[in-house]
Motif scaffolding. Structure first.
Motif, PDB file in Angstrom:
ATOM      1  N   UNK A   2       0.827  -1.198   0.000  1.00  0.00           N
ATOM      2  CA  UNK A   2       0.000   0.000   0.000  1.00  0.00           C
ATOM      3  C   UNK A   2       0.866   1.253   0.000  1.00  0.00           C
ATOM      4  N   UNK A   3       0.545   2.165  -0.913  1.00  0.00           N
ATOM      5  CA  UNK A   3       1.157   3.481  -0.948  1.00  0.00           C
ATOM      6  C   UNK A   3       0.052   4.525  -0.870  1.00  0.00           C
ATOM      7  N   UNK A   4       0.402   5.709  -0.420  1.00  0.00           N
ATOM      8  CA  UNK A   4      -0.557   6.803  -0.350  1.00  0.00           C
ATOM      9  C   UNK A   4      -0.114   7.901  -1.302  1.00  0.00           C
ATOM     10  N   UNK A   5      -0.983   8.250  -2.226  1.00  0.00           N
ATOM     11  CA  UNK A   5      -0.706   9.301  -3.203  1.00  0.00           C
ATOM     12  C   UNK A   5      -1.485  10.548  -2.815  1.00  0.00           C
ATOM     13  N   UNK A 260      16.824   8.132   0.082  1.00  0.00           N
ATOM     14  CA  UNK A 260      16.352   6.749   0.057  1.00  0.00           C
ATOM     15  C   UNK A 260      16.257   6.223  -1.372  1.00  0.00           C
ATOM     16  N   UNK A 261      15.750   7.051  -2.272  1.00  0.00           N
ATOM     17  CA  UNK A 261      15.618   6.631  -3.673  1.00  0.00           C
ATOM     18  C   UNK A 261      16.980   6.331  -4.279  1.00  0.00           C
ATOM     19  N   UNK A 262      17.963   7.174  -3.986  1.00  0.00           N
ATOM     20  CA  UNK A 262      19.311   6.978  -4.538  1.00  0.00           C
ATOM     21  C   UNK A 262      19.952   5.706  -3.999  1.00  0.00           C
ATOM     22  N   UNK A 263      19.834   5.459  -2.701  1.00  0.00           N
ATOM     23  CA  UNK A 263      20.450   4.274  -2.097  1.00  0.00           C
ATOM     24  C   UNK A 263      19.833   2.994  -2.646  1.00  0.00           C
ATOM     25  N   UNK A 264      18.506   2.947  -2.712  1.00  0.00           N
ATOM     26  CA  UNK A 264      17.834   1.736  -3.206  1.00  0.00           C
ATOM     27  C   UNK A 264      18.145   1.512  -4.686  1.00  0.00           C
ATOM     28  N   UNK A 308      13.408   4.093   3.119  1.00  0.00           N
ATOM     29  CA  UNK A 308      14.287   3.048   2.598  1.00  0.00           C
ATOM     30  C   UNK A 308      13.576   1.701   2.564  1.00  0.00           C
ATOM     31  N   UNK A 309      12.769   1.427   3.608  1.00  0.00           N
ATOM     32  CA  UNK A 309      12.086   0.137   3.707  1.00  0.00           C
ATOM     33  C   UNK A 309      11.062  -0.043   2.591  1.00  0.00           C
ATOM     34  N   UNK A 310      10.207   0.981   2.388  1.00  0.00           N
ATOM     35  CA  UNK A 310       9.152   0.749   1.394  1.00  0.00           C
ATOM     36  C   UNK A 310       9.703   0.830  -0.024  1.00  0.00           C
ATOM     37  N   UNK A 311      10.742   1.640  -0.262  1.00  0.00           N
ATOM     38  CA  UNK A 311      11.332   1.689  -1.603  1.00  0.00           C
ATOM     39  C   UNK A 311      12.071   0.389  -1.913  1.00  0.00           C
ATOM     40  N   UNK A 312      12.730  -0.185  -0.889  1.00  0.00           N
ATOM     41  CA  UNK A 312      13.392  -1.472  -1.083  1.00  0.00           C
ATOM     42  C   UNK A 312      12.368  -2.564  -1.361  1.00  0.00           C
ATOM     43  N   UNK A 313      11.275  -2.538  -0.627  1.00  0.00           N
ATOM     44  CA  UNK A 313      10.226  -3.547  -0.825  1.00  0.00           C
ATOM     45  C   UNK A 313       9.626  -3.425  -2.220  1.00  0.00           C
ATOM     46  N   UNK A 314       9.421  -2.184  -2.659  1.00  0.00           N
ATOM     47  CA  UNK A 314       8.829  -1.974  -3.973  1.00  0.00           C
ATOM     48  C   UNK A 314       9.763  -2.417  -5.093  1.00  0.00           C
ATOM     49  N   UNK A 315      11.079  -2.265  -4.885  1.00  0.00           N
ATOM     50  CA  UNK A 315      12.058  -2.628  -5.908  1.00  0.00           C
ATOM     51  C   UNK A 315      12.501  -4.084  -5.811  1.00  0.00           C
ATOM     52  N   UNK A 316      12.062  -4.792  -4.754  1.00  0.00           N
ATOM     53  CA  UNK A 316      12.485  -6.171  -4.587  1.00  0.00           C
ATOM     54  C   UNK A 316      13.896  -6.307  -4.046  1.00  0.00           C
ATOM     55  N   UNK A 317      14.387  -5.290  -3.361  1.00  0.00           N
ATOM     56  CA  UNK A 317      15.743  -5.298  -2.799  1.00  0.00           C
ATOM     57  C   UNK A 317      15.683  -5.789  -1.354  1.00  0.00           C
ATOM     58  N   UNK A 318      16.458  -6.813  -0.976  1.00  0.00           N
ATOM     59  CA  UNK A 318      16.448  -7.285   0.414  1.00  0.00           C
ATOM     60  C   UNK A 318      16.910  -6.185   1.374  1.00  0.00           C
ATOM     61  N   UNK A 319      16.315  -6.148   2.543  1.00  0.00           N
ATOM     62  CA  UNK A 319      16.675  -5.177   3.577  1.00  0.00           C
ATOM     63  C   UNK A 319      16.916  -5.922   4.881  1.00  0.00           C
ATOM     64  N   UNK A 320      18.067  -5.680   5.505  1.00  0.00           N
ATOM     65  CA  UNK A 320      18.427  -6.366   6.744  1.00  0.00           C
ATOM     66  C   UNK A 320      18.819  -5.319   7.781  1.00  0.00           C
ATOM     67  N   UNK A 321      18.295  -5.476   9.004  1.00  0.00           N
ATOM     68  CA  UNK A 321      18.675  -4.621  10.129  1.00  0.00           C
ATOM     69  C   UNK A 321      19.689  -5.376  10.987  1.00  0.00           C
ATOM     70  N   UNK A 322      20.721  -4.667  11.433  1.00  0.00           N
ATOM     71  CA  UNK A 322      21.762  -5.300  12.236  1.00  0.00           C
ATOM     72  C   UNK A 322      21.855  -4.604  13.592  1.00  0.00           C
ATOM     73  N   UNK A 323      22.481  -5.295  14.538  1.00  0.00           N
ATOM     74  CA  UNK A 323      22.721  -4.746  15.865  1.00  0.00           C
ATOM     75  C   UNK A 323      23.705  -3.570  15.751  1.00  0.00           C
ATOM     76  N   UNK A 324      23.342  -2.381  16.238  1.00  0.00           N
ATOM     77  CA  UNK A 324      24.229  -1.220  16.078  1.00  0.00           C
ATOM     78  C   UNK A 324      25.367  -1.149  17.087  1.00  0.00           C
ATOM     79  N   UNK A 325      25.443  -2.095  18.015  1.00  0.00           N
ATOM     80  CA  UNK A 325      26.426  -2.005  19.100  1.00  0.00           C
ATOM     81  C   UNK A 325      27.848  -1.968  18.560  1.00  0.00           C
ATOM     82  N   UNK A 326      28.574  -0.928  18.904  1.00  0.00           N
ATOM     83  CA  UNK A 326      30.008  -0.782  18.640  1.00  0.00           C
ATOM     84  C   UNK A 326      30.373  -0.710  17.156  1.00  0.00           C
TER      85      UNK A 326
END
Length: 390
Positions: A2-5, A260-264, A308-326
């Motif tokens: 779902x997107x909102x226009x 976000x658009x550029x990164x994805x 970043x999340x919804x643009x990645x999902x729309x483009x089919x690009x995997x998105x992974x969150x990692x532990x930010x510690x250190x």
């Protein structure tokens, strides 16, 4: 997905008057329903409808669909309130903010948004007009405008409700669109690590730095102006402060969309996934000096991550969150972790192997390595279902 226009309506003065009267009537009715729900401790849609539907139709002259949407809007508002209370977003039960939220019923602004379904609203996308229900009758052939990309998405994928919004003297419709998702890449060749920050909004593991100096300068200037207007505290000063706040929010939103658009696009072009730090709760975790707090709390961490999340999902690009510690203290070359490795905000120098790099780029390389390790261990793409986009 779902997107909102967002489309901008261009009503005549007569139509605008009818739309304004409609919003006032719907929100007055919603406030009454909210009081009824609070008094009876009844927050479920169908239960509340039995006690309020007939009264709402008769007292405010609303149609059947509008009355049902008013009741549903009230139930949704209470559901959001309970969710915020459970998440601790309104403080502890003993706090003043928590008590204010729970000891009185919800009150809707007279110009709060009102949902419309396909029985109350019809689109003529080729003619770029809409037909809207109002308390004064059906208003037909109201022109609207939007960007070419938004118009294309609207014509192909519009499905579901739309919200009528009045903001800064202008009328908008927020249309829900069901956009098909691209299939997620089965096996990315690697990940593009992204380190998010304040001085540099985003730094990628490829070494690309999206600096935020200009945006931060603008925010400091706007904050000083806002302080002056708050001290003045006149009606015109409050009105001007509100306009400035919205302008600043639009500017930040536009910058976040572009980043976000550029990164994805870069990740999609190189058949890689996107790796981010899990920053949930960062405002509660970090300890900052008082001058730095305003900078942290006015930067849209969650907004950029959601884009970043919804643009990645729309483009089919995997998105992974990692532990930010250190990630900022770990050497990307040898893995040494030492607080002294971080020489200053911009420079990283490993005390063990002598590796020197831009501090944010070093962090983004650590994020990339952690994401690749997670993916090889069987982690799946964690791009959440998006709520809005553009």
């Amino acid at each position: 997905m779902k997107l909102v226009v967002q489309v901008k309506l261009m009503p005549t003065p007569l139509v605008a008057e009818a739309l304004e009267a409609t919003l006032h009537a719907c929100n007055e009715a919603a406030s009454w329903v909210a009081r009824l729900a609070f008094e009876k401790r009844m927050y479920r849609n169908f239960s509340l409808r039995k006690h309020s539907y007939a009264e709402v139709k008769e007292r405010w002259g609303l149609g059947a669909q509008a009355a049902q949407h008013v009741i549903k809007k009230t139930c949704d508002a209470y559901a959001s309130l309970w969710a915020n209370l459970s998440a601790g977003n309104l403080g502890k039960p003993s706090s003043r903010r928590y008590r204010r939220a729970t000891e009185r019923p919800i009150v809707f602004r007279t110009e709060a948004a009102q949902p419309y379904d396909d029985r109350m609203l019809s689109w003529q996308t080729d003619a770029r007009t809409v037909s809207l229900w109002t308390t004064s009758g059906r208003m037909k052939e109201i022109p609207f405008t939007a960007g070419p990309e938004q118009l294309a998405v609207l014509a192909r994928h519009r499905k579901g409700e739309s919200d009528l919004v009045f903001r800064d003297g202008m009328w908008f419709l927020m249309a829900t669109c069901e956009v098909p998702e691209a299939p997620t890449q089965p096996g990315p060749v690697g990940f593009l690590g992204v380190d998010l920050g304040i001085v540099n909004i985003a730094t990628t593991s490829d070494g690309e730095v999206m600096a935020g100096r200009n945006l931060n300068r603008i925010r400091v200037r706007e904050r000083k102006l806002r302080t002056k207007l708050q001290r003045k505290d006149t009606k015109s000063a409050r009105r001007r402060a509100q306009r400035r706040r919205r302008k600043e929010a639009r500017r930040a939103r536009d910058i976040n969309h572009k980043i976000a658009k550029h990164i994805v696009a870069e990740a999609e072009r190189t058949s890689r996934g996107v790796a981010l730090e899990e920053l949930t709760g960062i405002r509660e975790r970090v300890r900052l000096r008082k001058p730095q707090r305003a900078t942290l709390h006015t930067w849209a961490f969650a907004q950029l991550q959601s884009f970043l999340a919804y643009k990645a999902r729309r483009a089919g690009v995997p998105l992974v969150y990692v532990d930010p510690a250190y990630t900022s203290l770990t050497c990307a070359e040898c893995g040494n972790v030492d607080k002294a490795n971080r020489v200053d905000q911009a420079r990283f120098a490993c005390r063990s192997c002598g590796f020197v790099d831009h501090a944010d780029r070093n962090s983004s390389r650590n994020i990339r390595a952690r994401a690749w390790l997670l993916w090889r261990c069987g982690a799946q793409s964690m791009a959440p279902v998006p709520r809005s986009g553009g």
